[in-house]
Design an enzyme around this catalytic site. Sequence first.
Site, PDB file in Angstrom:
ATOM      1  N   CYS A 165      37.947  39.452  28.710  1.00 47.77           N
ATOM      2  CA  CYS A 165      37.599  40.874  28.669  1.00 47.77           C
ATOM      3  C   CYS A 165      36.706  41.285  29.838  1.00 47.77           C
ATOM      4  O   CYS A 165      36.794  42.404  30.332  1.00 47.77           O
ATOM      5  CB  CYS A 165      36.880  41.212  27.360  1.00 47.77           C
ATOM      6  SG  CYS A 165      37.720  40.676  25.867  1.00 47.77           S
ATOM      7  N   CYS A 204      34.464  44.090  26.952  1.00 48.58           N
ATOM      8  CA  CYS A 204      34.609  43.829  25.516  1.00 48.58           C
ATOM      9  C   CYS A 204      33.882  44.894  24.692  1.00 48.58           C
ATOM     10  O   CYS A 204      33.005  45.609  25.169  1.00 48.58           O
ATOM     11  CB  CYS A 204      34.106  42.437  25.173  1.00 48.58           C
ATOM     12  SG  CYS A 204      34.594  41.870  23.522  1.00 48.58           S
ATOM     13  N   SER A 230      37.628  44.561  12.352  1.00 43.93           N
ATOM     14  CA  SER A 230      38.089  44.568  13.735  1.00 43.93           C
ATOM     15  C   SER A 230      39.113  45.669  13.919  1.00 43.93           C
ATOM     16  O   SER A 230      39.816  46.059  12.974  1.00 43.93           O
ATOM     17  CB  SER A 230      38.718  43.210  14.064  1.00 43.93           C
ATOM     18  OG  SER A 230      39.471  43.277  15.251  1.00 43.93           O
ATOM     19  N   ASP A 284      33.798  39.423  20.765  1.00 41.34           N
ATOM     20  CA  ASP A 284      34.205  39.321  19.367  1.00 41.34           C
ATOM     21  C   ASP A 284      35.279  38.264  19.169  1.00 41.34           C
ATOM     22  O   ASP A 284      35.319  37.588  18.136  1.00 41.34           O
ATOM     23  CB  ASP A 284      34.732  40.674  18.877  1.00 41.34           C
ATOM     24  CG  ASP A 284      33.645  41.724  18.806  1.00 41.34           C
ATOM     25  OD1 ASP A 284      32.513  41.427  19.226  1.00 41.34           O
ATOM     26  OD2 ASP A 284      33.931  42.844  18.349  1.00 41.34           O
ATOM     27  N   LYS A 344      31.571  46.032  22.451  1.00 44.19           N
ATOM     28  CA  LYS A 344      30.280  46.694  22.287  1.00 44.19           C
ATOM     29  C   LYS A 344      29.717  47.195  23.599  1.00 44.19           C
ATOM     30  O   LYS A 344      28.821  48.042  23.613  1.00 44.19           O
ATOM     31  CB  LYS A 344      29.275  45.750  21.603  1.00 44.19           C
ATOM     32  CG  LYS A 344      29.766  45.161  20.295  1.00 44.19           C
ATOM     33  CD  LYS A 344      30.321  46.203  19.349  1.00 44.19           C
ATOM     34  CE  LYS A 344      30.970  45.579  18.130  1.00 44.19           C
ATOM     35  NZ  LYS A 344      32.170  44.777  18.426  1.00 44.19           N
TER      36      LYS A 344
END
Length: 573
Positions: free
Chosen positions: A59, A132, A478, A91, A134
């Site tokens: 990511c 990614c 998710s 994640d 967050k």
Amino acid sequence: MSTPPPPNAPKSTRRSSVVTFGPNRAAARSYLRAAGLDDSDFARPLIAVVNTWSSVTPCNMHLGGLAEHVRRGVREAGGVPIDFNTIMVTDGISMGTPGMKASLISREVIADSIELAVQGHQLDSVICIVGCDKTIPAAAMALARMNLPGCVLYGGTIMPGHHAGKDISIQDVFEAIGAHGAGALDDDGLRQVEKASCPGAGACGGQFTANTMAMALSVMGLSPMGANDVPAVHADKPAEAERCGRLAVELTQRGQTARQFITAVSLRNAAVAVSASGGSTNAVLHLVAIAAEAGEDFGIEDCHAACGVAPVICDLKPGGRFLASDLFNAGGTRLVAKRLMDAGKIADAPTVSGKTLFAEAREAVETSGQQVVRDFASPAMARGSYAVIYGDVAPQGAVIKLAGHEIDRFTGPARVFDGEEAAFEAVQAGAVHEGDVIVIRYEGPKGGPGMREMLQVTAALKGRGVKEVALITDGRFSGASYGFVVGHVAPEAAVGGPIALLRDGDIITINVPDRAISVAADLSTRRPVPPDAPPPSGVFAKYAALVASAAQGAVTIPNPPPPQAARKPEVTP
């Protein structure tokens, strides 16, 4: 090299002049000179290039190279790039492990670190390079908090993996784990899926949380339209990075700050796009958090209302057929925005590109014969992608995922688990049956702490072929999860919410049309029995002490807006 301005010269209006101007700042300038700046740079805007690069995940692993193109754009526009890096938690690696507790917490740490780096050096503008999940809302939260000029560049989606003649994504790996646990897939079969799913750089390929939030920020106006759509390894990505670098300088010159783009109108536009794209329920949490940082009156009820006007028109995974790279090829976020504009679902608003949202949407080019984005006359699903529900199990609200199925009511006996691991073990052991309502609690913002995602459980159910179940949790899901799942239950178990009082066998009813989640039991006679677990320490303890309810975006800033439960109508048409 230009000569420095004399000590009595008029002070620049740039923020950074507090560091670069005048005889009293000679020490600061000496540090900057050592870092490569010269007199001419002191007269130019200093632009923070905040990167979330890391070698731990596809990511974010390419963002270090992408930053050079951003820096080139900053320099071309007359600015001086000043680099910082911040953390990230992926994640995909932490899912199903204790490490997942760090994921949501990292959102706050990232936002805090951006604020500290930029405020500590009094820089003029910010561009955040994100990947990614967050890192994307964290960048928006930091910009909202500081209210400086700036924009967000998403590193882009991963390309699909290929296995057994079809495109696959990380979602397929989690589902393969469930199939393996059920004996339907052998060790070699699982290994082949594992090896094929992630072919290189880029964030998870479906309309999971990263791609959902990348689209949300584009429609919100905080990312330039089109830049986030370009896949990570596409030849056009460097040019988009340069464009974003130039924009960071132009925004400084125009004096346009983040809160001119983060408004109640733009937040609602973003929520509508999330619904229309079949996006992640995590967007509810993140949009409410961004609003709280910007001081905007926007909460979970506003997200529910946005879904009420926007049926799902994108046939994207996890509930549909296609991946984010397919959306890019079909016409991208511009095409989705055009559909929404033409149908009167969104309002016009400014964007960081300098064009309005509607002007950007009118430039959409639809690929002939594409099947990814439908119109509202023939949507992929006749309702929005999620709903906010309430009841004696969730007085402050919960978020139910609606994309990927047509179920609107479910009643069954509770199977109660204190934590994700116990639920996953029960699923893999075949101890969860059709008709059950799985309850996973003590996974909320405080109780986790960190509000883990339950993808391991939902994917295992899918992989084992267990379909007729519901799942409720004070944790999250998710973006790759789908099924009849209810998350963000508030108040959470750790603060004595009713979910802590449920017992095995309680009959729970989830009713989407009535926006209700109820239990056929007298909870007033019960008392919670928290699991015996060691208290959190370090950053986890700090987070648990500060974090607000999921209904308030799980933010850690003081005095977030109260939950919106009081605004809920009895029944939404």
